[in-house]
Design a protein around this motif. Structure first.
Motif, mmCIF file in Angstrom:
data_model
loop_
_atom_site.group_PDB
_atom_site.id
_atom_site.type_symbol
_atom_site.label_atom_id
_atom_site.label_comp_id
_atom_site.label_asym_id
_atom_site.label_seq_id
_atom_site.Cartn_x
_atom_site.Cartn_y
_atom_site.Cartn_z
ATOM 1 N N SER A 403 36.130 39.604 49.089
ATOM 2 C CA SER A 403 37.309 39.461 48.025
ATOM 3 C C SER A 403 38.222 40.675 47.867
ATOM 4 O O SER A 403 37.618 41.946 48.273
ATOM 5 N N LYS A 404 39.426 40.445 47.311
ATOM 6 C CA LYS A 404 40.141 41.385 47.013
ATOM 7 C C LYS A 404 39.752 42.183 45.706
ATOM 8 O O LYS A 404 39.634 41.578 44.711
ATOM 9 N N LEU A 405 39.805 43.435 45.728
ATOM 10 C CA LEU A 405 39.466 44.058 44.447
ATOM 11 C C LEU A 405 40.532 44.705 43.737
ATOM 12 O O LEU A 405 41.746 44.892 44.247
ATOM 13 N N LYS A 464 35.224 29.642 33.004
ATOM 14 C CA LYS A 464 34.047 29.928 33.612
ATOM 15 C C LYS A 464 34.204 31.183 34.722
ATOM 16 O O LYS A 464 33.633 31.146 35.582
ATOM 17 N N TRP A 465 34.870 32.013 34.241
ATOM 18 C CA TRP A 465 35.110 33.257 35.131
ATOM 19 C C TRP A 465 34.942 34.410 34.323
ATOM 20 O O TRP A 465 35.077 34.668 33.245
ATOM 21 N N ILE A 466 34.292 35.441 35.042
ATOM 22 C CA ILE A 466 33.850 36.767 34.446
ATOM 23 C C ILE A 466 34.436 37.817 35.369
ATOM 24 O O ILE A 466 34.571 37.836 36.362
ATOM 25 N N MET A 467 35.244 38.803 34.463
ATOM 26 C CA MET A 467 35.721 39.918 34.993
ATOM 27 C C MET A 467 34.906 41.142 34.942
ATOM 28 O O MET A 467 34.472 41.517 33.863
ATOM 29 N N ARG A 468 34.382 41.938 36.042
ATOM 30 C CA ARG A 468 33.592 42.970 35.704
ATOM 31 C C ARG A 468 34.164 44.144 36.233
ATOM 32 O O ARG A 468 35.144 44.286 37.461
ATOM 33 N N LEU A 475 36.495 43.356 39.318
ATOM 34 C CA LEU A 475 36.097 42.365 40.317
ATOM 35 C C LEU A 475 36.054 40.970 39.529
ATOM 36 O O LEU A 475 35.916 40.834 38.366
ATOM 37 N N LEU A 476 36.291 39.848 40.092
ATOM 38 C CA LEU A 476 36.399 38.542 39.342
ATOM 39 C C LEU A 476 35.275 37.695 40.177
ATOM 40 O O LEU A 476 35.069 37.403 41.560
#
Length: 624
Positions: A403-405, A464-468, A475-476
């Motif tokens: 994944s792209k960060l 239903k998406w979390i951003m960390r 990160l998604l």
């Protein structure tokens, strides 16, 4: 029946009549119907009347004899056509608008989207799937396509049902249909109708109505019923129905094209729909770069070849669509749910737009102002998107999951370019499933700027998406990814994974490299219980590097920090542990040097062994 007073004046001129209708309606309403005129004998008056405020509104009524009016009915007020200097009639203008949209905008993009395919020919025509509900808009689209392709000498006797869309309203010689010249574009027309089974007999009537239209037009009819999909009334919603229709149309198009023909799905969205969309985005707090209306062509990289959606009627207002049908005496069906204020779009259509139109001085003025907003939003987006893309490309590394960060700006300060970069990154990483509103975007930015010392947190950004946050990286993760970094998962990143070789047959081309490790296993430990997994959230697991032999174990997170592994990479670090989880000891850790697939395994000091004395373990690094 809803008007307290109806006044009409009639004057006869050249077998046509003009009416001035005025009504006082107790509530905003939309009246359509047929009435008998006592002045014009033996004729039927087809009229439509729009009452959008408490003030009298005037509209024209078209008088039709028992036969259909000529296709050359003019849009001029007197309804007459100057035969000495003929002007394009309202019907022809309507058809030309759709034809120009198809030939100048939509079809070139469809051909470009599937550029590996040959140009359409009569033997391999462009496949067009029209979405037709039976309502005014989609019925007008069906009739327009039929009238555009009429008289093209479709060879029905030989079974060739390719219709020809002319590039111009002028009659041309019947040549250039071999794909090399596009004076006329061969197309194969299908109609898809969706019965949501929410309105009982009314829904059934819509289905039979559209089926009959297709039979008369010679178009192939495809019907889909909500119940056949396993759906129930309880499971029905606007979103699920929209996704269902989309999936079915894409599936139908893929079947018809078989990846051998160009294809496009055509819907009847019009200018008023575009205006509604802009207002809905405003109400939902969309980012300024997303305040545009609808596009005439939408392609989606997530879908397979051929999934192009087109809207050729975006320049045509609703009133002109009704006029196109009414002047030809063409019927349509009314969906009773469109008058309900249950759905937000209906409330915008039935209440907000009429009020705004009244406030600004008319529908055309309101449309011009919304169009200006659309154009400005697109220009701002085009300018910011270029700079935002450069920021993401230069500063955002790839995670070990491929994944792209997103790299947080210096000192956590977000400028407008950084905001656009974050917005675009979230949309790209979610494959279009997450479009951050400006409010959601500000929540993320405020979380970073307000709590700069907090290097690890999670934020629900909706859908239903979390951003960390992990260090200086965002990160998604969606539901399908939320467990991907948990302990016990195979250690896979960048399309590369590590595995222990235990009689597993791996194709030679997939092997990147082989590595042999020698371990000294204490009594009671079996090499068959070893497995490769992620660190995941198990940052408290213990490890003793060889250079700390004889000293107490350290937490794996501390070891990774000492090896200068970035915070956002630590949970994706491959380790070897015993799967029976008898303790929290890590047998070996893979330390990457920052390059894809490069690095080395470091063995726990207590498990180190020489080639002659240890148990031999074979590792494979493979492409997945």
């Amino acid at each position: 029946g809803t008007c307290s007073r109806l006044v009409y004046r009639c004057s006869i001129s050249n077998r046509r009549a003009r009416f001035a209708l005025a009504a006082y309606a107790p509530t905003p309403s939309l009246l359509r119907g047929t009435c008998a005129c006592p002045v014009v004998k033996h004729q039927k008056v087809e009229f439509y009347y729009s009452e959008q405020s408490s003030h009298p509104r005037y509209t024209r009524a078209v008088v039709c004899s028992s036969r259909k009016l000529s296709n050359n009915i003019s849009g001029a007020d007197n309804g007459d056509t100057d035969t000495n200097n003929p002007a394009p009639g309202a019907r022809q203008i309507f058809l030309d608008t759709i034809r120009q949209s198809l030939c100048q905008d939509i079809i070139p993009k469809v051909l470009e989207y599937n550029s590996e395919l040959a140009a359409p020919t009569k033997d391999s025509p462009l496949v067009m799937v029209l979405a037709v509900s039976g309502g005014c808009d989609s019925v007008a689209l069906l009739h327009a396509m039929k009238q555009l392709t009429d008289g093209n000498d479709n060879d029905m006797n030989t079974g060739n049902t390719a219709y020809l869309i002319p590039l111009s309203s002028r009659k041309r010689a019947k040549k250039g249909i071999d794909g090399s010249s596009f004076e006329r574009i061969p197309c194969e027309i299908h109609v898809a109708h969706f019965d949501h089974q929410q309105r009982g007999q009314e829904s059934d009537g819509d289905l039979f109505f559209v089926k009959n239209l297709c039979f008369e037009a010679g178009f192939t009819f495809h019907a889909y019923c909500w119940g056949d999909n396993g759906g129930s009334c309880d499971s029905f919603s606007q979103e699920t129905a929209r996704n269902w229709r989309r999936e079915k149309m894409i599936s139908l198009l893929e079947t018809l094209t078989n990846n051998q023909k160009h294809g496009v799905i055509v819907t009847a969205h019009h200018r008023d729909d575009c205006d509604e969309t802009i207002l809905l985005k405003l109400l939902r707090g969309a980012h300024i770069t997303s305040l545009s209306g609808m596009d005439s062509v939408n392609t989606n990289a997530r879908e397979s070849v051929g999934s192009v959606f087109a809207k050729p009627m975006l320049k045509i207002p609703k009133a002109e669509i009704e006029k196109f049908l009414t002047m030809q005496g063409l019927p349509w069906r009314e969906d009773s749910s469109n008058a309900s204020d249950k759905y937000l779009r209906n409330r915008v259509r039935n209440q907000v737009l009429p009020l705004l139109s009244d406030l600004v001085g008319g529908d055309e003025i309101l449309h011009k102002r919304l169009k200006s907003l659309d154009e400005q939003s697109r220009m701002v987006k085009a300018d910011l998107s270029t700079r935002a893309a450069d920021y993401v490309a230069e500063s955002a590394p790839n995670s070990r999951t491929g994944s792209k960060l997103f790299t947080i700006p210096s000192e956590g300060v977000f400028g407008i370019v950084h905001e656009q970069a974050l917005h675009s990154w979230a949309e790209s990483e979610s494959e279009g499933q997450l479009i951050l509103s400006y409010e959601q975007l500000k929540r993320v930015c405020d979380q970073i700027s307000s709590y700069p010392s907090r290097k690890q947190w999670s934020l629900d950004v909706g859908n239903k998406w979390i951003m960390r946050r992990n260090g200086d990286i965002l990160l998604l993760e969606g539901e399908e990814k939320s467990d991907a970094v948990g302990g016990g998962e195979s250690a896979e990143y960048h399309g590369i994974s590590w595995m222990l070789l235990d009689g597993i047959d791996v194709a030679e081309p997939d092997i990147i490299r082989k590595q042999t490790m020698h371990l000294s296993l204490p009594a009671g430990y079996n090499e068959k219980n070893l497995a490769v997994e992620y660190v995941g959230g198990n940052t408290g697991h213990r490890f003793v590097p060889p250079w700390r032999r004889g000293r107490g174990p350290m937490k794996i997170k501390d070891f990774l920090r000492s090896q200068k592994i970035p915070l956002h990479e630590r949970e994706f670090t491959p380790v070897i542990r015993f799967v029976d989880d008898r303790d929290d000891t890590v047998v070996a850790v893979y330390v990457s040097d920052g390059q894809e697939g490069d690095g080395k395994w470091i063995v726990h000091a207590n498990f180190e062994a020489t080639k002659d004395s240890g148990t031999e373990i074979h590792l494979l690094q493979i492409a997945t």
